[in-house]
Enzyme design. Structure first.
Site, PDB file in Angstrom:
ATOM      1  CD1 TRP A 101     105.074  74.788  61.596  1.00  0.00           C
ATOM      2  CD2 TRP A 101     105.304  73.901  59.687  1.00  0.00           C
ATOM      3  NE1 TRP A 101     106.250  73.879  61.686  1.00  0.00           N
ATOM      4  CE2 TRP A 101     106.197  73.471  60.333  1.00  0.00           C
ATOM      5  CE3 TRP A 101     104.933  73.369  58.202  1.00  0.00           C
ATOM      6  CZ2 TRP A 101     107.201  72.620  59.791  1.00  0.00           C
ATOM      7  CZ3 TRP A 101     106.002  72.642  57.925  1.00  0.00           C
ATOM      8  CH2 TRP A 101     107.074  72.225  58.565  1.00  0.00           C
ATOM      9  CG  ASP A 102     103.922  73.331  65.635  1.00  0.00           C
ATOM     10  OD1 ASP A 102     104.572  74.087  65.196  1.00  0.00           O
ATOM     11  OD2 ASP A 102     104.481  72.151  66.253  1.00  0.00           O
ATOM     12  CG  ASP A 106     113.797  75.165  63.610  1.00  0.00           C
ATOM     13  OD1 ASP A 106     112.898  75.236  62.716  1.00  0.00           O
ATOM     14  OD2 ASP A 106     113.492  74.991  64.788  1.00  0.00           O
ATOM     15  NE  ARG A 136     116.385  71.297  70.013  1.00  0.00           N
ATOM     16  CZ  ARG A 136     115.433  72.194  69.659  1.00  0.00           C
ATOM     17  NH1 ARG A 136     114.141  71.406  69.404  1.00  0.00           N
ATOM     18  NH2 ARG A 136     115.202  73.352  69.613  1.00  0.00           N
ATOM     19  CE1 TYR A 157     113.666  70.046  66.278  1.00  0.00           C
ATOM     20  CE2 TYR A 157     115.073  71.753  65.336  1.00  0.00           C
ATOM     21  CZ  TYR A 157     113.681  71.446  66.055  1.00  0.00           C
ATOM     22  OH  TYR A 157     113.175  72.350  66.609  1.00  0.00           O
ATOM     23  CD1 TRP A 158     113.937  70.435  62.069  1.00  0.00           C
ATOM     24  CD2 TRP A 158     112.513  69.327  60.332  1.00  0.00           C
ATOM     25  NE1 TRP A 158     112.361  70.554  62.117  1.00  0.00           N
ATOM     26  CE2 TRP A 158     111.584  69.883  61.257  1.00  0.00           C
ATOM     27  CE3 TRP A 158     112.270  68.616  59.171  1.00  0.00           C
ATOM     28  CZ2 TRP A 158     110.252  69.569  61.133  1.00  0.00           C
ATOM     29  CZ3 TRP A 158     110.847  68.469  59.176  1.00  0.00           C
ATOM     30  CH2 TRP A 158     109.855  68.963  60.125  1.00  0.00           C
ATOM     31  CD  GLU A 216     110.428  67.878  68.282  1.00  0.00           C
ATOM     32  OE1 GLU A 216     110.932  67.628  69.448  1.00  0.00           O
ATOM     33  OE2 GLU A 216     110.799  69.241  67.807  1.00  0.00           O
TER      34      GLU A 216
END
Ligand code: DGY
Length: 448
Positions: free
Chosen positions: A39-40, A174, A210, A367-368, A411
Protein backbone atom coordinates in the site's frame (compact mmCIF):
# COMPACT_ATOMS: atom_id res chain seq x y z
CA UNK A 1 -1.78 29.77 0.45
CA UNK A 2 -0.89 27.83 -2.64
CA UNK A 3 1.78 25.87 -4.34
CA UNK A 4 4.31 28.70 -4.26
CA UNK A 5 4.11 29.06 -0.47
CA UNK A 6 5.02 25.39 -0.12
CA UNK A 7 7.54 25.28 -2.96
CA UNK A 8 10.64 24.56 -0.91
CA UNK A 9 8.85 21.77 0.97
CA UNK A 10 7.64 20.34 -2.32
CA UNK A 11 11.26 20.35 -3.51
CA UNK A 12 12.30 18.47 -0.36
CA UNK A 13 9.45 15.98 -0.79
CA UNK A 14 10.51 15.29 -4.36
CA UNK A 15 14.14 14.90 -3.27
CA UNK A 16 13.07 12.33 -0.65
CA UNK A 17 11.19 10.30 -3.24
CA UNK A 18 14.20 10.53 -5.54
CA UNK A 19 16.48 9.28 -2.80
CA UNK A 20 14.19 6.37 -1.99
CA UNK A 21 13.66 5.49 -5.67
CA UNK A 22 15.81 2.55 -6.74
CA UNK A 23 15.16 2.48 -10.47
CA UNK A 24 12.12 0.20 -10.40
CA UNK A 25 10.20 1.18 -7.26
CA UNK A 26 10.39 3.40 -4.19
CA UNK A 27 11.42 2.22 -0.74
CA UNK A 28 9.09 3.46 2.02
CA UNK A 29 12.23 4.56 3.86
CA UNK A 30 15.87 3.97 3.22
CA UNK A 31 16.90 1.93 6.27
CA UNK A 32 13.77 0.82 8.13
CA UNK A 33 11.79 -0.46 5.13
CA UNK A 34 14.30 -1.28 2.38
CA UNK A 35 12.02 -3.23 -0.01
CA UNK A 36 8.78 -2.51 -1.90
CA UNK A 37 5.64 -2.38 0.23
CA UNK A 38 2.19 -2.90 -1.22
CA UNK A 39 0.00 0.00 0.00
CA UNK A 40 3.01 2.27 0.41
CA UNK A 41 3.61 2.01 -3.32
CA UNK A 42 -0.02 2.95 -3.92
CA UNK A 43 0.23 6.16 -1.89
CA UNK A 44 3.67 6.95 -3.29
CA UNK A 45 2.30 6.61 -6.79
CA UNK A 46 -0.44 9.14 -5.99
CA UNK A 47 2.35 11.62 -5.25
CA UNK A 48 4.14 10.89 -8.52
CA UNK A 49 0.91 11.17 -10.54
CA UNK A 50 0.90 14.97 -10.39
CA UNK A 51 4.39 15.45 -11.81
CA UNK A 52 5.89 12.18 -13.09
CA UNK A 53 3.26 10.05 -14.79
CA UNK A 54 5.68 7.42 -16.08
CA UNK A 55 7.16 6.91 -12.65
CA UNK A 56 3.68 6.62 -11.11
CA UNK A 57 2.88 3.86 -13.57
CA UNK A 58 6.24 2.13 -13.08
CA UNK A 59 5.74 1.96 -9.32
CA UNK A 60 2.46 0.08 -9.81
CA UNK A 61 3.76 -2.14 -12.62
CA UNK A 62 6.70 -3.24 -10.47
CA UNK A 63 4.48 -4.09 -7.52
CA UNK A 64 2.09 -6.10 -9.66
CA UNK A 65 4.97 -7.96 -11.31
CA UNK A 66 5.10 -9.68 -7.92
CA UNK A 67 1.41 -10.65 -8.00
CA UNK A 68 0.90 -14.30 -7.06
CA UNK A 69 -0.59 -16.82 -9.46
CA UNK A 70 -3.78 -16.90 -7.35
CA UNK A 71 -4.20 -13.12 -7.76
CA UNK A 72 -2.90 -12.02 -4.34
CA UNK A 73 -0.67 -8.97 -4.40
CA UNK A 74 1.92 -9.52 -1.67
CA UNK A 75 2.55 -7.14 1.20
CA UNK A 76 6.27 -6.97 0.36
CA UNK A 77 8.11 -7.53 -2.90
CA UNK A 78 11.72 -7.97 -1.86
CA UNK A 79 14.54 -6.16 -3.57
CA UNK A 80 17.32 -8.74 -4.07
CA UNK A 81 19.89 -5.92 -3.86
CA UNK A 82 18.69 -4.78 -0.43
CA UNK A 83 18.49 -8.06 1.46
CA UNK A 84 19.94 -8.42 4.95
CA UNK A 85 18.54 -5.39 6.72
CA UNK A 86 14.93 -6.34 7.46
CA UNK A 87 12.99 -9.00 9.33
CA UNK A 88 11.28 -11.12 8.06
CA UNK A 89 12.93 -11.61 4.68
CA UNK A 90 12.47 -14.41 2.08
CA UNK A 91 14.42 -17.03 4.03
CA UNK A 92 11.90 -16.73 6.84
CA UNK A 93 8.76 -16.47 4.72
CA UNK A 94 9.67 -19.48 2.54
CA UNK A 95 6.92 -18.53 0.10
CA UNK A 96 8.47 -20.76 -2.57
CA UNK A 97 6.62 -23.58 -0.75
CA UNK A 98 3.34 -22.14 -2.05
CA UNK A 99 4.04 -22.78 -5.73
CA UNK A 100 2.25 -19.47 -6.31
CA UNK A 101 5.15 -17.03 -6.55
CA UNK A 102 6.24 -16.00 -10.03
CA UNK A 103 9.60 -17.22 -11.30
CA UNK A 104 12.42 -14.99 -10.10
CA UNK A 105 10.33 -13.03 -7.57
CA UNK A 106 10.86 -12.88 -3.82
CA UNK A 107 7.83 -11.89 -1.78
CA UNK A 108 6.20 -12.15 1.62
CA UNK A 109 3.19 -14.46 1.95
CA UNK A 110 0.37 -12.13 2.98
CA UNK A 111 -1.33 -9.14 1.38
CA UNK A 112 -2.22 -5.50 2.23
CA UNK A 113 -5.08 -3.00 1.66
CA UNK A 114 -5.92 -2.88 -2.08
CA UNK A 115 -5.61 0.84 -2.76
CA UNK A 116 -4.34 0.29 -6.30
CA UNK A 117 -7.47 0.61 -8.45
CA UNK A 118 -8.06 3.98 -6.79
CA UNK A 119 -4.49 4.96 -7.54
CA UNK A 120 -4.68 3.83 -11.18
CA UNK A 121 -7.81 5.92 -11.61
CA UNK A 122 -6.00 8.92 -10.18
CA UNK A 123 -3.03 8.38 -12.48
CA UNK A 124 -5.43 8.34 -15.43
CA UNK A 125 -7.30 11.44 -14.31
CA UNK A 126 -4.05 13.36 -13.89
CA UNK A 127 -2.61 12.23 -17.23
CA UNK A 128 -2.05 14.81 -19.91
CA UNK A 129 -1.76 12.07 -22.52
CA UNK A 130 -5.10 10.28 -22.03
CA UNK A 131 -4.53 7.79 -24.86
CA UNK A 132 -1.27 6.60 -23.33
CA UNK A 133 -2.86 6.44 -19.91
CA UNK A 134 -5.72 4.33 -21.26
CA UNK A 135 -3.15 1.74 -22.27
CA UNK A 136 -1.94 1.76 -18.67
CA UNK A 137 -5.53 1.15 -17.51
CA UNK A 138 -5.95 -1.64 -20.04
CA UNK A 139 -2.78 -3.31 -18.79
CA UNK A 140 -3.70 -2.93 -15.14
CA UNK A 141 -7.41 -3.76 -15.22
CA UNK A 142 -7.13 -7.58 -15.40
CA UNK A 143 -4.47 -7.60 -12.68
CA UNK A 144 -6.51 -5.38 -10.36
CA UNK A 145 -9.62 -7.44 -10.99
CA UNK A 146 -7.81 -10.69 -10.19
CA UNK A 147 -6.61 -9.19 -6.92
CA UNK A 148 -10.12 -8.21 -5.88
CA UNK A 149 -11.46 -11.60 -7.00
CA UNK A 150 -8.80 -13.34 -4.92
CA UNK A 151 -9.96 -11.43 -1.85
CA UNK A 152 -13.64 -12.29 -2.31
CA UNK A 153 -12.87 -15.91 -3.23
CA UNK A 154 -10.57 -16.77 -0.35
CA UNK A 155 -11.25 -14.22 2.36
CA UNK A 156 -15.03 -14.15 2.51
CA UNK A 157 -15.97 -17.68 3.59
CA UNK A 158 -19.62 -16.85 4.36
CA UNK A 159 -19.98 -14.70 1.25
CA UNK A 160 -21.03 -11.68 3.24
CA UNK A 161 -19.25 -9.21 1.01
CA UNK A 162 -16.72 -8.59 3.79
CA UNK A 163 -13.20 -9.91 3.42
CA UNK A 164 -10.98 -10.87 6.31
CA UNK A 165 -7.33 -10.32 7.05
CA UNK A 166 -5.28 -13.13 8.55
CA UNK A 167 -2.38 -11.14 9.98
CA UNK A 168 -2.14 -7.66 11.55
CA UNK A 169 0.47 -6.76 8.90
CA UNK A 170 -2.24 -7.26 6.27
CA UNK A 171 -4.09 -4.24 7.63
CA UNK A 172 -1.01 -2.03 7.40
CA UNK A 173 -1.86 -0.73 10.87
CA UNK A 174 0.32 -3.37 12.49
CA UNK A 175 -0.09 -2.79 16.22
CA UNK A 176 -3.43 -0.99 16.28
CA UNK A 177 -5.27 -1.59 19.59
CA UNK A 178 -7.89 -3.32 17.43
CA UNK A 179 -5.68 -6.44 17.32
CA UNK A 180 -5.05 -6.64 21.07
CA UNK A 181 -7.94 -8.95 21.89
CA UNK A 182 -7.70 -11.28 18.91
CA UNK A 183 -3.92 -11.54 19.34
CA UNK A 184 -4.13 -12.18 23.08
CA UNK A 185 -6.53 -15.03 22.45
CA UNK A 186 -3.75 -16.82 20.52
CA UNK A 187 -1.81 -18.96 22.93
CA UNK A 188 1.83 -18.91 21.94
CA UNK A 189 4.31 -21.45 23.26
CA UNK A 190 7.55 -19.51 22.96
CA UNK A 191 9.66 -22.67 22.99
CA UNK A 192 7.95 -23.80 19.80
CA UNK A 193 8.40 -20.50 17.93
CA UNK A 194 11.07 -20.51 15.23
CA UNK A 195 14.09 -18.47 16.31
CA UNK A 196 14.07 -14.92 14.97
CA UNK A 197 15.75 -11.59 15.47
CA UNK A 198 13.96 -8.27 15.14
CA UNK A 199 15.84 -5.83 12.93
CA UNK A 200 13.50 -2.85 13.35
CA UNK A 201 14.96 -1.94 16.75
CA UNK A 202 18.44 -1.31 15.41
CA UNK A 203 17.49 1.39 12.90
CA UNK A 204 17.47 4.40 15.18
CA UNK A 205 13.77 4.35 16.07
CA UNK A 206 13.24 4.12 19.87
CA UNK A 207 11.64 0.92 21.17
CA UNK A 208 8.67 2.78 22.67
CA UNK A 209 7.66 3.89 19.17
CA UNK A 210 7.52 0.33 17.82
CA UNK A 211 5.46 -2.86 18.47
CA UNK A 212 6.32 -4.98 21.53
CA UNK A 213 8.14 -8.32 21.59
CA UNK A 214 4.88 -10.03 22.60
CA UNK A 215 3.29 -8.66 19.45
CA UNK A 216 6.23 -9.81 17.33
CA UNK A 217 5.92 -13.32 18.82
CA UNK A 218 2.37 -13.43 17.52
CA UNK A 219 3.29 -11.97 14.14
CA UNK A 220 5.91 -14.72 13.85
CA UNK A 221 3.55 -17.41 15.12
CA UNK A 222 1.13 -16.60 12.29
CA UNK A 223 3.82 -16.50 9.60
CA UNK A 224 5.13 -19.84 10.84
CA UNK A 225 1.62 -21.31 10.64
CA UNK A 226 1.14 -20.07 7.08
CA UNK A 227 4.45 -21.43 5.86
CA UNK A 228 3.77 -24.80 7.53
CA UNK A 229 0.50 -24.86 5.57
CA UNK A 230 2.41 -23.99 2.37
CA UNK A 231 0.33 -20.81 2.00
CA UNK A 232 -2.68 -22.90 1.01
CA UNK A 233 -5.64 -20.52 1.32
CA UNK A 234 -8.16 -23.25 2.12
CA UNK A 235 -5.95 -24.80 4.80
CA UNK A 236 -5.19 -21.40 6.33
CA UNK A 237 -8.88 -20.57 6.38
CA UNK A 238 -9.50 -23.75 8.37
CA UNK A 239 -6.61 -23.28 10.82
CA UNK A 240 -5.78 -19.62 11.30
CA UNK A 241 -6.71 -18.29 14.75
CA UNK A 242 -6.63 -14.73 13.40
CA UNK A 243 -9.40 -13.82 10.94
CA UNK A 244 -10.71 -10.29 11.21
CA UNK A 245 -13.14 -8.39 8.99
CA UNK A 246 -11.28 -5.12 9.17
CA UNK A 247 -13.12 -1.87 8.49
CA UNK A 248 -10.00 -0.22 7.07
CA UNK A 249 -9.31 -3.05 4.65
CA UNK A 250 -12.94 -3.32 3.54
CA UNK A 251 -13.33 0.45 3.13
CA UNK A 252 -10.23 0.65 0.96
CA UNK A 253 -11.39 -2.40 -1.01
CA UNK A 254 -14.81 -0.94 -1.68
CA UNK A 255 -13.45 2.48 -2.67
CA UNK A 256 -11.20 0.51 -5.05
CA UNK A 257 -14.17 -1.56 -6.34
CA UNK A 258 -15.91 1.65 -7.33
CA UNK A 259 -12.77 2.90 -9.03
CA UNK A 260 -12.36 -0.43 -10.81
CA UNK A 261 -15.87 0.02 -12.21
CA UNK A 262 -14.85 3.51 -13.39
CA UNK A 263 -11.78 2.03 -15.09
CA UNK A 264 -13.88 -0.71 -16.72
CA UNK A 265 -16.18 1.94 -18.18
CA UNK A 266 -13.23 3.86 -19.65
CA UNK A 267 -11.76 0.83 -21.38
CA UNK A 268 -15.08 -0.77 -22.33
CA UNK A 269 -15.05 -3.81 -20.03
CA UNK A 270 -18.05 -5.36 -18.35
CA UNK A 271 -17.89 -4.77 -14.58
CA UNK A 272 -21.29 -6.10 -13.52
CA UNK A 273 -19.74 -8.78 -11.30
CA UNK A 274 -17.65 -6.18 -9.44
CA UNK A 275 -20.74 -3.96 -9.10
CA UNK A 276 -22.62 -6.78 -7.41
CA UNK A 277 -19.77 -7.41 -5.00
CA UNK A 278 -19.43 -3.70 -4.24
CA UNK A 279 -23.12 -3.35 -3.36
CA UNK A 280 -22.95 -6.37 -1.11
CA UNK A 281 -19.91 -4.96 0.66
CA UNK A 282 -21.65 -1.63 1.20
CA UNK A 283 -24.74 -3.30 2.68
CA UNK A 284 -22.74 -5.54 5.01
CA UNK A 285 -20.51 -2.73 6.20
CA UNK A 286 -23.53 -0.58 7.01
CA UNK A 287 -25.17 -3.39 8.89
CA UNK A 288 -22.58 -5.66 10.42
CA UNK A 289 -19.67 -3.31 11.09
CA UNK A 290 -21.65 -0.31 12.32
CA UNK A 291 -21.47 0.36 16.07
CA UNK A 292 -24.68 2.25 16.64
CA UNK A 293 -23.94 2.97 20.30
CA UNK A 294 -20.61 4.68 19.67
CA UNK A 295 -21.38 6.10 16.23
CA UNK A 296 -18.34 4.58 14.56
CA UNK A 297 -17.53 1.51 12.45
CA UNK A 298 -15.71 -1.40 14.10
CA UNK A 299 -13.96 -4.61 13.07
CA UNK A 300 -15.47 -8.07 13.45
CA UNK A 301 -13.46 -11.02 14.75
CA UNK A 302 -14.59 -13.96 12.61
CA UNK A 303 -12.51 -16.51 14.47
CA UNK A 304 -13.86 -15.70 17.94
CA UNK A 305 -17.19 -14.58 16.48
CA UNK A 306 -17.45 -11.22 18.20
CA UNK A 307 -17.34 -7.50 17.53
CA UNK A 308 -14.10 -5.71 18.30
CA UNK A 309 -15.38 -2.51 19.83
CA UNK A 310 -12.18 -0.49 19.61
CA UNK A 311 -12.37 3.08 18.34
CA UNK A 312 -9.60 3.97 15.94
CA UNK A 313 -9.34 6.30 12.95
CA UNK A 314 -10.03 3.28 10.73
CA UNK A 315 -13.63 3.42 11.94
CA UNK A 316 -14.22 6.64 9.99
CA UNK A 317 -13.00 5.28 6.67
CA UNK A 318 -16.46 4.45 5.28
CA UNK A 319 -16.48 8.21 4.64
CA UNK A 320 -13.55 7.67 2.29
CA UNK A 321 -15.19 4.70 0.60
CA UNK A 322 -18.57 6.40 0.35
CA UNK A 323 -20.20 3.51 2.24
CA UNK A 324 -21.62 5.32 5.26
CA UNK A 325 -25.31 6.25 5.01
CA UNK A 326 -26.06 9.96 5.47
CA UNK A 327 -27.26 9.20 8.99
CA UNK A 328 -24.11 7.24 9.80
CA UNK A 329 -21.96 9.96 8.26
CA UNK A 330 -23.49 12.54 10.60
CA UNK A 331 -22.74 10.34 13.61
CA UNK A 332 -19.20 9.73 12.36
CA UNK A 333 -18.69 13.44 11.97
CA UNK A 334 -19.89 14.08 15.51
CA UNK A 335 -17.49 11.55 16.98
CA UNK A 336 -14.57 12.61 14.80
CA UNK A 337 -15.23 16.21 15.75
CA UNK A 338 -14.93 15.51 19.50
CA UNK A 339 -12.12 15.62 22.05
CA UNK A 340 -11.57 11.88 21.42
CA UNK A 341 -10.09 12.59 18.00
CA UNK A 342 -8.99 16.24 18.45
CA UNK A 343 -11.83 18.57 17.53
CA UNK A 344 -11.24 21.65 15.40
CA UNK A 345 -10.24 24.74 17.37
CA UNK A 346 -9.31 22.60 20.40
CA UNK A 347 -5.94 24.25 20.18
CA UNK A 348 -3.73 21.77 21.99
CA UNK A 349 -3.68 19.00 19.40
CA UNK A 350 -3.54 17.98 15.76
CA UNK A 351 -5.96 15.66 14.01
CA UNK A 352 -6.51 12.78 13.29
CA UNK A 353 -4.98 10.64 16.05
CA UNK A 354 -5.16 6.97 15.18
CA UNK A 355 -6.75 6.01 18.51
CA UNK A 356 -9.33 7.56 20.82
CA UNK A 357 -7.32 10.10 22.84
CA UNK A 358 -9.59 9.67 25.86
CA UNK A 359 -8.89 5.95 26.09
CA UNK A 360 -6.61 4.95 28.96
CA UNK A 361 -4.39 2.99 26.58
CA UNK A 362 -3.98 5.85 24.12
CA UNK A 363 -0.24 6.16 23.49
CA UNK A 364 0.85 9.33 21.74
CA UNK A 365 4.27 8.05 20.65
CA UNK A 366 3.69 4.42 19.70
CA UNK A 367 3.25 3.57 16.01
CA UNK A 368 -0.47 2.83 15.37
CA UNK A 369 -1.58 3.23 19.02
CA UNK A 370 -2.12 6.98 18.98
CA UNK A 371 -0.01 9.02 16.58
CA UNK A 372 -1.25 10.73 13.42
CA UNK A 373 -0.48 9.15 10.06
CA UNK A 374 -0.55 11.18 6.87
CA UNK A 375 -2.22 8.47 4.77
CA UNK A 376 -5.14 8.32 7.21
CA UNK A 377 -5.51 12.09 7.15
CA UNK A 378 -5.38 12.02 3.37
CA UNK A 379 -8.14 9.41 3.11
CA UNK A 380 -10.28 11.14 5.72
CA UNK A 381 -9.81 14.52 4.09
CA UNK A 382 -11.19 13.14 0.82
CA UNK A 383 -13.98 11.33 2.63
CA UNK A 384 -15.09 14.34 4.65
CA UNK A 385 -15.03 16.51 1.57
CA UNK A 386 -17.11 14.12 -0.47
CA UNK A 387 -19.81 14.06 2.24
CA UNK A 388 -19.86 17.84 2.38
CA UNK A 389 -18.10 18.29 5.75
CA UNK A 390 -16.01 21.00 4.21
CA UNK A 391 -14.64 22.82 7.21
CA UNK A 392 -13.52 19.63 8.92
CA UNK A 393 -12.04 18.35 5.65
CA UNK A 394 -10.00 21.53 5.34
CA UNK A 395 -8.83 21.27 8.92
CA UNK A 396 -7.66 17.66 8.47
CA UNK A 397 -5.94 18.70 5.26
CA UNK A 398 -4.28 21.69 6.90
CA UNK A 399 -2.91 19.43 9.61
CA UNK A 400 -1.14 17.39 6.90
CA UNK A 401 0.59 20.57 5.74
CA UNK A 402 1.29 21.91 9.23
CA UNK A 403 2.74 18.68 10.61
CA UNK A 404 5.13 18.43 7.69
CA UNK A 405 6.02 22.13 7.79
CA UNK A 406 6.77 22.05 11.52
CA UNK A 407 8.26 18.60 12.01
CA UNK A 408 9.44 17.29 8.64
CA UNK A 409 8.59 14.21 6.57
CA UNK A 410 8.23 11.75 9.42
CA UNK A 411 6.52 8.38 9.54
CA UNK A 412 4.01 9.47 12.21
CA UNK A 413 3.34 12.42 14.50
CA UNK A 414 2.37 13.14 18.09
CA UNK A 415 -1.20 14.50 18.22
CA UNK A 416 -0.39 16.55 21.35
CA UNK A 417 3.10 17.93 21.20
CA UNK A 418 3.27 17.78 17.45
CA UNK A 419 6.57 15.95 17.33
CA UNK A 420 7.46 13.56 14.55
CA UNK A 421 8.29 9.91 15.25
CA UNK A 422 9.35 6.71 13.54
CA UNK A 423 11.60 6.94 10.56
CA UNK A 424 12.70 10.10 8.72
CA UNK A 425 12.26 10.88 5.03
CA UNK A 426 9.20 8.66 4.84
CA UNK A 427 8.07 8.21 1.26
CA UNK A 428 4.28 8.28 1.58
CA UNK A 429 4.41 11.36 3.78
CA UNK A 430 6.39 13.08 1.00
CA UNK A 431 4.10 11.78 -1.74
CA UNK A 432 0.82 12.67 -0.06
CA UNK A 433 2.15 16.09 0.91
CA UNK A 434 2.85 16.72 -2.78
CA UNK A 435 -0.65 15.52 -3.63
CA UNK A 436 -2.29 17.66 -0.97
CA UNK A 437 -0.62 20.84 -2.18
CA UNK A 438 -1.42 19.93 -5.78
CA UNK A 439 -5.09 19.45 -4.88
CA UNK A 440 -5.21 22.96 -3.44
CA UNK A 441 -4.41 24.34 -6.87
CA UNK A 442 -6.30 21.80 -8.94
CA UNK A 443 -9.11 20.46 -6.74
CA UNK A 444 -10.76 17.24 -7.77
CA UNK A 445 -14.49 16.87 -8.35
CA UNK A 446 -16.64 16.00 -5.36
CA UNK A 447 -17.32 12.30 -5.88
CA UNK A 448 -20.74 11.97 -4.29
C1 DGY B 1 7.07 -3.37 9.70
O1 DGY B 1 8.04 -4.11 9.50
O2 DGY B 1 6.93 -2.70 10.73
C2 DGY B 1 6.07 -3.29 8.66
O3 DGY B 1 5.10 -2.37 8.93
C3 DGY B 1 5.45 -4.64 8.43
O4 DGY B 1 4.83 -4.58 7.21
Amino acid sequence: MNNTYYQSLIDTAKAILEENWVGTHTKPSFFLYPHQWNWDSGFISVGYSSYMQKRAQQEIYTLFAGQWKNGMVPQIVFDPDSLGGYFPEPGFWQTEKSGLVKEGKLTSGITMPPVHATVCRKIFERAKDKKESEIFLENMYPKLKRFHEYLYRYRDPKQEGLVYIRHPWESGVDNSPTWDKPLKSIKVDKSKLPPYERKDLSKGVPKEQRPTDEEYDRYVFLVDLFRRLNYDDIAIDAESPFKVQDILFNSILNRANKDLIFIADIIGEDSSDISKLASKTTASMQKKLWNRKQGIFNDYDLYNDNEIGVETASGFLPLYSGDATVKQAKKLYKYLESASFCAMHQGNCFSVPNFNMMHEEFDQVNYWRGPIWINMNWMLYHGLKSYGFREKAMSVMEDILELVRLYGFREYYDPYKGMGYGTNSFSWTAALFIDTVYEMDYPEEVIM
